[in-house]
Design a protein around this motif. Structure first.
Motif, PDB file in Angstrom:
ATOM      1  N   HIS A  47       0.814  -1.211   0.000  1.00  0.00           N
ATOM      2  CA  HIS A  47       0.000   0.000   0.000  1.00  0.00           C
ATOM      3  C   HIS A  47       0.850   1.265   0.000  1.00  0.00           C
ATOM      4  O   HIS A  47       0.421   2.308   0.508  1.00  0.00           O
ATOM      5  N   THR A  48       2.051   1.155  -0.539  1.00  0.00           N
ATOM      6  CA  THR A  48       2.935   2.308  -0.672  1.00  0.00           C
ATOM      7  C   THR A  48       3.394   2.398  -2.120  1.00  0.00           C
ATOM      8  O   THR A  48       3.858   1.404  -2.685  1.00  0.00           O
ATOM      9  N   HIS A 163      -1.818  11.713   6.764  1.00  0.00           N
ATOM     10  CA  HIS A 163      -3.124  11.245   6.285  1.00  0.00           C
ATOM     11  C   HIS A 163      -3.939  10.581   7.386  1.00  0.00           C
ATOM     12  O   HIS A 163      -5.144  10.807   7.489  1.00  0.00           O
ATOM     13  N   GLY A 177      -0.126   6.754   7.958  1.00  0.00           N
ATOM     14  CA  GLY A 177      -0.178   7.013   6.523  1.00  0.00           C
ATOM     15  C   GLY A 177       0.114   8.461   6.178  1.00  0.00           C
ATOM     16  O   GLY A 177      -0.260   9.382   6.926  1.00  0.00           O
ATOM     17  N   GLN A 179       0.771  11.294   2.607  1.00  0.00           N
ATOM     18  CA  GLN A 179       0.854  11.536   1.168  1.00  0.00           C
ATOM     19  C   GLN A 179       1.792  12.718   0.960  1.00  0.00           C
ATOM     20  O   GLN A 179       1.898  13.597   1.817  1.00  0.00           O
ATOM     21  N   GLU A 181       4.075  15.228  -2.177  1.00  0.00           N
ATOM     22  CA  GLU A 181       4.213  15.669  -3.563  1.00  0.00           C
ATOM     23  C   GLU A 181       5.541  16.376  -3.754  1.00  0.00           C
ATOM     24  O   GLU A 181       6.066  17.004  -2.828  1.00  0.00           O
ATOM     25  N   GLU A 205       3.757  11.933  -6.871  1.00  0.00           N
ATOM     26  CA  GLU A 205       2.760  11.896  -5.805  1.00  0.00           C
ATOM     27  C   GLU A 205       2.961  10.586  -5.052  1.00  0.00           C
ATOM     28  O   GLU A 205       2.842   9.506  -5.640  1.00  0.00           O
ATOM     29  N   HIS A 207       2.099   7.951  -1.983  1.00  0.00           N
ATOM     30  CA  HIS A 207       1.111   7.482  -1.009  1.00  0.00           C
ATOM     31  C   HIS A 207       1.800   6.389  -0.195  1.00  0.00           C
ATOM     32  O   HIS A 207       2.213   5.359  -0.749  1.00  0.00           O
ATOM     33  N   ALA A 209       2.144   4.028   3.515  1.00  0.00           N
ATOM     34  CA  ALA A 209       1.668   3.505   4.801  1.00  0.00           C
ATOM     35  C   ALA A 209       2.832   2.794   5.480  1.00  0.00           C
ATOM     36  O   ALA A 209       3.566   2.038   4.840  1.00  0.00           O
TER      37      ALA A 209
END
Length: 213
Positions: A47-48, A163, A177, A179, A181, A205, A207, A209
Protein backbone atom coordinates in the motif's frame (compact mmCIF):
# COMPACT_ATOMS: atom_id res chain seq x y z
CA UNK A 1 -52.51 -2.87 -4.56
CA UNK A 2 -50.02 -3.59 -7.34
CA UNK A 3 -49.00 0.08 -7.34
CA UNK A 4 -48.98 0.41 -3.56
CA UNK A 5 -46.64 -2.56 -2.99
CA UNK A 6 -43.67 -1.21 -5.00
CA UNK A 7 -44.12 2.20 -3.36
CA UNK A 8 -44.10 0.57 0.06
CA UNK A 9 -40.90 -1.32 -0.75
CA UNK A 10 -39.27 1.90 -1.98
CA UNK A 11 -40.31 3.77 1.14
CA UNK A 12 -38.92 1.00 3.33
CA UNK A 13 -35.62 1.10 1.44
CA UNK A 14 -35.32 4.87 1.84
CA UNK A 15 -35.91 4.55 5.58
CA UNK A 16 -33.52 1.59 5.93
CA UNK A 17 -30.56 3.14 4.09
CA UNK A 18 -29.69 5.68 6.82
CA UNK A 19 -29.92 2.88 9.40
CA UNK A 20 -27.46 0.73 7.44
CA UNK A 21 -25.10 3.66 6.99
CA UNK A 22 -25.31 4.51 10.69
CA UNK A 23 -24.38 0.94 11.59
CA UNK A 24 -21.42 0.74 9.17
CA UNK A 25 -18.06 0.82 10.98
CA UNK A 26 -15.74 3.75 10.39
CA UNK A 27 -12.29 3.53 8.84
CA UNK A 28 -9.66 2.23 11.28
CA UNK A 29 -7.35 5.14 10.48
CA UNK A 30 -8.04 8.80 11.23
CA UNK A 31 -6.10 12.09 10.94
CA UNK A 32 -5.48 12.17 14.68
CA UNK A 33 -1.85 12.81 15.69
CA UNK A 34 -2.48 11.52 19.21
CA UNK A 35 -2.72 8.02 17.72
CA UNK A 36 0.91 8.08 16.63
CA UNK A 37 3.34 6.32 18.96
CA UNK A 38 7.13 6.46 18.90
CA UNK A 39 9.12 3.72 17.25
CA UNK A 40 10.38 2.23 14.02
CA UNK A 41 7.88 1.56 11.27
CA UNK A 42 8.30 -0.44 8.05
CA UNK A 43 6.70 0.53 4.76
CA UNK A 44 3.64 -1.53 3.87
CA UNK A 45 4.88 -2.61 0.43
CA UNK A 46 1.36 -3.46 -0.72
CA UNK A 47 0.00 0.00 0.00
CA UNK A 48 2.93 2.31 -0.67
CA UNK A 49 3.58 3.71 -4.14
CA UNK A 50 5.09 6.57 -6.11
CA UNK A 51 2.84 7.88 -8.87
CA UNK A 52 4.63 9.85 -11.59
CA UNK A 53 3.17 12.15 -14.24
CA UNK A 54 4.67 13.78 -17.33
CA UNK A 55 3.25 15.96 -20.07
CA UNK A 56 3.05 14.00 -23.33
CA UNK A 57 3.53 16.12 -26.48
CA UNK A 58 1.46 18.94 -24.96
CA UNK A 59 -1.67 16.89 -25.64
CA UNK A 60 -2.21 15.11 -22.34
CA UNK A 61 -0.73 14.07 -19.02
CA UNK A 62 0.59 10.51 -18.75
CA UNK A 63 0.87 8.62 -15.49
CA UNK A 64 2.77 5.57 -14.26
CA UNK A 65 3.48 3.91 -10.93
CA UNK A 66 6.45 2.63 -8.97
CA UNK A 67 5.08 0.07 -6.51
CA UNK A 68 6.50 -2.35 -3.94
CA UNK A 69 8.23 0.51 -2.13
CA UNK A 70 10.08 -0.71 0.96
CA UNK A 71 11.92 1.01 3.79
CA UNK A 72 11.64 2.40 7.30
CA UNK A 73 10.34 5.39 9.19
CA UNK A 74 11.62 6.31 12.64
CA UNK A 75 9.34 8.74 14.43
CA UNK A 76 8.78 10.17 17.90
CA UNK A 77 5.70 12.38 18.43
CA UNK A 78 7.63 14.23 21.15
CA UNK A 79 10.25 15.26 18.58
CA UNK A 80 8.76 14.85 15.07
CA UNK A 81 11.44 17.05 13.49
CA UNK A 82 13.93 14.28 14.26
CA UNK A 83 12.00 11.77 12.15
CA UNK A 84 13.99 9.71 9.65
CA UNK A 85 12.77 7.99 6.51
CA UNK A 86 14.76 5.65 4.30
CA UNK A 87 12.90 4.05 1.40
CA UNK A 88 13.83 2.04 -1.68
CA UNK A 89 11.85 2.22 -4.94
CA UNK A 90 12.27 -0.70 -7.38
CA UNK A 91 12.47 1.09 -10.74
CA UNK A 92 12.46 -2.27 -12.52
CA UNK A 93 8.84 -2.75 -11.41
CA UNK A 94 7.55 0.43 -13.08
CA UNK A 95 4.12 0.00 -14.61
CA UNK A 96 1.95 2.03 -16.96
CA UNK A 97 -1.40 1.59 -18.69
CA UNK A 98 0.43 0.41 -21.82
CA UNK A 99 2.47 -2.79 -21.92
CA UNK A 100 4.35 -1.39 -24.89
CA UNK A 101 5.34 1.78 -23.07
CA UNK A 102 6.31 -0.13 -19.93
CA UNK A 103 8.56 -2.29 -22.09
CA UNK A 104 10.03 0.80 -23.73
CA UNK A 105 10.94 2.28 -20.36
CA UNK A 106 12.89 -0.88 -19.49
CA UNK A 107 14.45 -1.89 -22.81
CA UNK A 108 18.13 -1.72 -23.65
CA UNK A 109 19.54 1.02 -25.84
CA UNK A 110 19.60 0.57 -29.61
CA UNK A 111 22.67 -1.25 -30.92
CA UNK A 112 24.21 -1.37 -27.47
CA UNK A 113 23.80 2.35 -26.89
CA UNK A 114 22.45 4.16 -23.85
CA UNK A 115 18.88 3.11 -22.91
CA UNK A 116 16.14 5.58 -23.82
CA UNK A 117 14.90 5.64 -20.23
CA UNK A 118 15.85 3.20 -17.45
CA UNK A 119 17.17 0.17 -19.31
CA UNK A 120 16.38 -3.52 -18.75
CA UNK A 121 18.00 -3.86 -15.31
CA UNK A 122 17.84 -0.48 -13.57
CA UNK A 123 19.16 -0.01 -10.07
CA UNK A 124 16.62 0.71 -7.36
CA UNK A 125 15.97 4.35 -6.57
CA UNK A 126 16.44 5.47 -2.97
CA UNK A 127 15.32 8.39 -0.82
CA UNK A 128 16.97 9.11 2.53
CA UNK A 129 15.75 12.09 4.55
CA UNK A 130 18.17 14.66 5.91
CA UNK A 131 15.83 17.32 7.34
CA UNK A 132 12.22 17.57 8.50
CA UNK A 133 10.49 20.93 9.04
CA UNK A 134 6.93 20.88 10.41
CA UNK A 135 4.26 23.53 10.08
CA UNK A 136 2.66 25.10 13.14
CA UNK A 137 -0.15 22.52 13.26
CA UNK A 138 2.24 19.60 13.00
CA UNK A 139 0.25 17.79 10.32
CA UNK A 140 2.25 19.04 7.33
CA UNK A 141 6.00 19.01 6.78
CA UNK A 142 8.72 19.68 4.28
CA UNK A 143 10.99 16.64 4.18
CA UNK A 144 14.32 17.16 2.43
CA UNK A 145 16.51 14.24 1.50
CA UNK A 146 18.86 12.61 -0.97
CA UNK A 147 17.13 11.01 -3.95
CA UNK A 148 19.28 8.57 -5.91
CA UNK A 149 17.90 7.69 -9.34
CA UNK A 150 19.67 6.31 -12.39
CA UNK A 151 22.97 6.45 -10.51
CA UNK A 152 22.65 10.18 -9.72
CA UNK A 153 21.97 11.66 -6.29
CA UNK A 154 20.23 15.02 -5.83
CA UNK A 155 18.58 16.91 -2.98
CA UNK A 156 14.79 16.77 -3.19
CA UNK A 157 12.16 18.30 -0.90
CA UNK A 158 8.79 16.63 -0.39
CA UNK A 159 5.63 18.43 0.71
CA UNK A 160 4.18 15.88 3.13
CA UNK A 161 0.69 15.66 4.63
CA UNK A 162 -0.23 13.42 7.53
CA UNK A 163 -3.12 11.25 6.29
CA UNK A 164 -4.05 9.11 9.26
CA UNK A 165 -3.08 6.67 11.98
CA UNK A 166 -4.66 3.72 13.72
CA UNK A 167 -4.52 -0.05 14.05
CA UNK A 168 -4.82 -2.24 10.98
CA UNK A 169 -7.76 -4.56 11.77
CA UNK A 170 -6.23 -7.46 9.82
CA UNK A 171 -2.69 -7.72 11.16
CA UNK A 172 -3.27 -5.63 14.34
CA UNK A 173 -0.25 -3.42 13.60
CA UNK A 174 -0.15 0.28 14.40
CA UNK A 175 -0.10 2.05 11.04
CA UNK A 176 0.68 5.61 9.96
CA UNK A 177 -0.18 7.01 6.52
CA UNK A 178 1.15 10.00 4.59
CA UNK A 179 0.85 11.54 1.17
CA UNK A 180 3.51 13.72 -0.40
CA UNK A 181 4.21 15.67 -3.56
CA UNK A 182 7.24 17.05 -5.35
CA UNK A 183 8.46 17.81 -8.86
CA UNK A 184 11.83 16.71 -10.22
CA UNK A 185 13.55 17.18 -13.55
CA UNK A 186 14.51 13.88 -15.11
CA UNK A 187 17.39 15.54 -16.96
CA UNK A 188 18.99 16.13 -13.54
CA UNK A 189 19.21 12.32 -13.29
CA UNK A 190 20.50 11.74 -16.82
CA UNK A 191 17.15 10.68 -18.32
CA UNK A 192 16.78 12.99 -21.32
CA UNK A 193 14.85 10.97 -23.93
CA UNK A 194 12.30 13.04 -25.93
CA UNK A 195 12.70 16.31 -24.02
CA UNK A 196 10.84 18.66 -24.53
CA UNK A 197 8.12 16.71 -26.40
CA UNK A 198 7.82 14.64 -23.25
CA UNK A 199 8.26 17.03 -20.35
CA UNK A 200 11.49 17.25 -18.42
CA UNK A 201 9.44 18.01 -15.30
CA UNK A 202 8.04 14.94 -13.60
CA UNK A 203 5.38 15.36 -10.93
CA UNK A 204 5.60 12.81 -8.15
CA UNK A 205 2.76 11.90 -5.80
CA UNK A 206 3.63 9.51 -2.99
CA UNK A 207 1.11 7.48 -1.01
CA UNK A 208 2.75 5.71 1.92
CA UNK A 209 1.67 3.51 4.80
CA UNK A 210 4.10 2.44 7.55
CA UNK A 211 3.51 -0.35 10.08
CA UNK A 212 5.07 -0.36 13.54
CA UNK A 213 7.67 -3.07 14.10
Amino acid sequence: MRRIAPLAVLALAVVAVPVVIAQAPGAPGAPDKTRVTAGTYAADVNHTMVVWEVDHFGFSKYTGIFGDVSGTLVIDPANPAASKVDVTIPVSKVTTASAGLTGHLLRAGKDGGKPDFFGPAPADAKFVSTRVVLDDDGDEAKVTGKLTLNGVTKDVTLDVDFHGAGTNPYNKKETIGFQAETTIRRSDFGITMAIPAVSDAVELEIHAAFEKQ
